[in-house]
Motif scaffolding. Structure first.
Motif, mmCIF file in Angstrom:
data_model
loop_
_atom_site.group_PDB
_atom_site.id
_atom_site.type_symbol
_atom_site.label_atom_id
_atom_site.label_comp_id
_atom_site.label_asym_id
_atom_site.label_seq_id
_atom_site.Cartn_x
_atom_site.Cartn_y
_atom_site.Cartn_z
ATOM 1 N N ILE A 25 0.855 -1.188 0.000
ATOM 2 C CA ILE A 25 0.000 0.000 0.000
ATOM 3 C C ILE A 25 0.891 1.238 0.000
ATOM 4 O O ILE A 25 1.861 1.310 0.750
ATOM 5 C CB ILE A 25 -0.955 -0.021 1.211
ATOM 6 N N ASN A 26 0.557 2.214 -0.840
ATOM 7 C CA ASN A 26 1.410 3.401 -0.947
ATOM 8 C C ASN A 26 1.231 4.324 0.256
ATOM 9 O O ASN A 26 0.248 4.238 0.994
ATOM 10 C CB ASN A 26 1.186 4.140 -2.272
ATOM 11 N N ASP A 27 2.205 5.219 0.430
ATOM 12 C CA ASP A 27 2.238 6.084 1.606
ATOM 13 C C ASP A 27 1.020 6.996 1.708
ATOM 14 O O ASP A 27 0.524 7.244 2.805
ATOM 15 C CB ASP A 27 3.516 6.919 1.615
ATOM 16 N N ALA A 28 0.530 7.508 0.587
ATOM 17 C CA ALA A 28 -0.639 8.388 0.625
ATOM 18 C C ALA A 28 -1.857 7.652 1.183
ATOM 19 O O ALA A 28 -2.609 8.192 1.996
ATOM 20 C CB ALA A 28 -0.937 8.943 -0.769
ATOM 21 N N GLU A 29 -2.037 6.410 0.751
ATOM 22 C CA GLU A 29 -3.173 5.620 1.245
ATOM 23 C C GLU A 29 -2.976 5.260 2.713
ATOM 24 O O GLU A 29 -3.926 5.272 3.493
ATOM 25 C CB GLU A 29 -3.358 4.367 0.388
ATOM 26 N N VAL A 64 14.189 -4.327 -3.068
ATOM 27 C CA VAL A 64 13.311 -3.187 -2.854
ATOM 28 C C VAL A 64 12.859 -2.671 -4.209
ATOM 29 O O VAL A 64 13.670 -2.385 -5.084
ATOM 30 C CB VAL A 64 14.051 -2.075 -2.070
ATOM 31 N N PHE A 65 11.552 -2.594 -4.386
ATOM 32 C CA PHE A 65 10.979 -2.078 -5.617
ATOM 33 C C PHE A 65 10.527 -0.643 -5.384
ATOM 34 O O PHE A 65 9.944 -0.340 -4.344
ATOM 35 C CB PHE A 65 9.772 -2.918 -6.050
ATOM 36 N N PRO A 66 10.744 0.237 -6.347
ATOM 37 C CA PRO A 66 10.244 1.612 -6.205
ATOM 38 C C PRO A 66 8.726 1.595 -6.042
ATOM 39 O O PRO A 66 8.044 0.734 -6.610
ATOM 40 C CB PRO A 66 10.639 2.285 -7.525
ATOM 41 N N LEU A 70 5.450 -0.778 -7.586
ATOM 42 C CA LEU A 70 4.444 -1.494 -6.793
ATOM 43 C C LEU A 70 3.044 -0.947 -7.063
ATOM 44 O O LEU A 70 2.079 -1.718 -7.134
ATOM 45 C CB LEU A 70 4.789 -1.412 -5.312
ATOM 46 N N ASP A 71 2.948 0.369 -7.248
ATOM 47 C CA ASP A 71 1.638 0.956 -7.575
ATOM 48 C C ASP A 71 1.124 0.430 -8.913
ATOM 49 O O ASP A 71 -0.059 0.131 -9.058
ATOM 50 C CB ASP A 71 1.721 2.482 -7.618
ATOM 51 N N ALA A 72 2.027 0.303 -9.894
ATOM 52 C CA ALA A 72 1.626 -0.206 -11.208
ATOM 53 C C ALA A 72 1.203 -1.673 -11.140
ATOM 54 O O ALA A 72 0.323 -2.113 -11.880
ATOM 55 C CB ALA A 72 2.768 -0.029 -12.211
ATOM 56 N N LEU A 73 1.828 -2.427 -10.254
ATOM 57 C CA LEU A 73 1.469 -3.836 -10.086
ATOM 58 C C LEU A 73 0.176 -4.013 -9.287
ATOM 59 O O LEU A 73 -0.450 -5.067 -9.337
ATOM 60 C CB LEU A 73 2.601 -4.594 -9.387
ATOM 61 N N GLY A 74 -0.207 -2.973 -8.558
ATOM 62 C CA GLY A 74 -1.363 -3.054 -7.664
ATOM 63 C C GLY A 74 -2.624 -3.634 -8.261
ATOM 64 O O GLY A 74 -3.196 -4.585 -7.713
ATOM 65 N N PRO A 75 -3.116 -3.116 -9.389
ATOM 66 C CA PRO A 75 -4.359 -3.657 -9.956
ATOM 67 C C PRO A 75 -4.232 -5.124 -10.375
ATOM 68 O O PRO A 75 -5.163 -5.906 -10.207
ATOM 69 C CB PRO A 75 -4.614 -2.773 -11.184
ATOM 70 N N PRO A 84 1.087 -6.514 -4.133
ATOM 71 C CA PRO A 84 2.022 -6.192 -5.211
ATOM 72 C C PRO A 84 3.401 -6.811 -4.989
ATOM 73 O O PRO A 84 4.045 -7.254 -5.940
ATOM 74 C CB PRO A 84 2.093 -4.670 -5.186
ATOM 75 N N ASN A 85 3.842 -6.892 -3.752
ATOM 76 C CA ASN A 85 5.138 -7.512 -3.461
ATOM 77 C C ASN A 85 5.127 -8.993 -3.834
ATOM 78 O O ASN A 85 6.088 -9.501 -4.409
ATOM 79 C CB ASN A 85 5.497 -7.354 -1.982
#
Length: 110
Positions: A25-29, A64-66, A70-75, A84-85
């Motif tokens: 999960i990204n930092d903003a979320e 470590v993935f940028p 990970l956001d692109a892999l999310g969906p 995503p990991n």
């Protein structure tokens, strides 16, 4: 430093940040869910990293993935019911197991 502040069922905000990051999960979320600023998410994660390192990191077994990767892999991960990991691990394992590294990179002639 004050007492830990429980968040989202975790014993502290730091534990929540680390767990949610571990889920991709990204930092903003994460900030939205906990009710803190994005900068606080990063500060909590950095302070935790300064206190301890996981054994896998010390042994050089962590990749470590940028966050944008990970956001692109999310969906794609969500469609499979995994993080995503986990999807990134499966992609790398499949490329290795099926001997696809050269086909994926296609950089031999460069």
């Amino acid at each position: 430093m004050g007492a830990p502040k429980p968040a989202l069922g975790y014993p502290s905000r730091t534990a929540a940040v680390l767990a949610l990051r571990g889920q991709g999960i990204n930092d903003a979320e994460i900030a939205r869910r906990i009710g803190i600023r994005c900068g606080t998410v990063e500060a909590l994660a950095c302070s935790a990293a300064g206190r301890r390192r996981r054994p896998a990191e010390a042994n050089g077994r962590t990749v470590v993935f940028p966050i944008d990767v990970l956001d692109a892999l999310g969906p794609h991960a969500a469609a499979r019911g995994i993080s995503p990991n986990e999807l990134a691990r499966r992609l790398v394992e499949t490329a290795i197991d099926d001997n696809l590294i050269d086909a994926v990179l296609d950089d031999r002639g460069k």
